[in-house]
Design an enzyme around this catalytic site. Structure first.
Site, PDB file in Angstrom:
ATOM      1  N   HIS A  45      34.819  36.361  46.528  1.00 53.82           N
ATOM      2  CA  HIS A  45      33.874  36.674  47.015  1.00 53.82           C
ATOM      3  C   HIS A  45      32.931  36.699  46.520  1.00 53.82           C
ATOM      4  CE1 HIS A  45      35.477  41.442  46.906  1.00 53.82           C
ATOM      5  NE2 HIS A  45      36.720  40.153  47.520  1.00 53.82           N
ATOM      6  N   GLU A  47      30.161  37.373  44.465  1.00 54.86           N
ATOM      7  CA  GLU A  47      29.767  37.413  43.196  1.00 54.86           C
ATOM      8  C   GLU A  47      30.508  36.424  41.838  1.00 54.86           C
ATOM      9  OE1 GLU A  47      28.378  41.408  44.591  1.00 54.86           O
ATOM     10  OE2 GLU A  47      30.307  40.034  45.096  1.00 54.86           O
ATOM     11  N   CYS A  75      32.085  45.234  44.640  1.00 57.63           N
ATOM     12  CA  CYS A  75      33.203  45.620  44.483  1.00 57.63           C
ATOM     13  C   CYS A  75      33.884  45.922  42.587  1.00 57.63           C
ATOM     14  CB  CYS A  75      33.708  45.387  45.511  1.00 57.63           C
ATOM     15  SG  CYS A  75      34.672  43.672  44.343  1.00 57.63           S
ATOM     16  N   CYS A  78      33.858  42.701  41.457  1.00 59.53           N
ATOM     17  CA  CYS A  78      32.771  42.008  41.221  1.00 59.53           C
ATOM     18  C   CYS A  78      32.389  42.391  40.022  1.00 59.53           C
ATOM     19  CB  CYS A  78      31.678  41.168  42.136  1.00 59.53           C
ATOM     20  SG  CYS A  78      33.257  40.135  43.200  1.00 59.53           S
TER      21      CYS A  78
END
Length: 150
Positions: A45, A47, A75, A78
């Site tokens: 992801h 991040e 999420c 993250c």
């Protein structure tokens, strides 16, 4: 946030989902987008990619004085990574509702719940360029080809 939006646009251009993040740590700017599809790594992801690159470039994994801008509410994975990295400030663009409306419905666990349980939570500033971030999501929302097959 503009740098995070640009990172999300670069991710979309590369066939990835429309999420981006940027970190300002002192005079160092680091940006990253999602690379889940291209790397076949479900943890890639924006991040997470950002924290990995920041660690490489800055030579540390704690970022107390850093500001991270993310185009959408993180999420749980993250959000937890931002806590473990001890990021000082997290600026969030689109909300979890915006993410859901764009078709990304895997986890609907608000980042606030993760941050609230942290011993060192970041300061959160929500709604930064929310309209632009939500438009990016809506314009590039979940496609039938995501996740890629084969």
């Amino acid at each position: 946030m503009d740098e995070a939006i640009q990172a999300a646009r670069r991710a979309v251009a590369a066939g990835e989902t429309p999420f981006g993040a940027a970190m300002l740590a002192g005079d160092t700017l680091v940006t990253a987008g999602n690379t889940v599809s291209g790397s076949a790594d479900c943890t890639a992801h924006a991040e997470i990619n950002l924290l990995r690159e920041a660690g490489r470039r800055l030579g540390r994994w704690h970022h107390e004085a850093a500001i991270v801008a993310t185009t959408a509410e993180p999420c749980p994975m993250c959000a937890a990574a931002l806590v473990f990295a001890r990021v000082g400030v997290v600026a969030i663009g689109a909300t979890i509702q915006d993410v859901r409306a764009a078709g990304f419905t895997e986890l609907q666990f608000p980042a606030e719940e993760t941050f609230a349980r942290a011993s060192r939570p970041p300061r959160v500033v929500a709604g930064i360029r929310r309209d632009a971030c939500a438009e990016l999501l809506a314009g590039c929302g979940r496609r039938e080809s995501w996740p890629p097959t084969g």
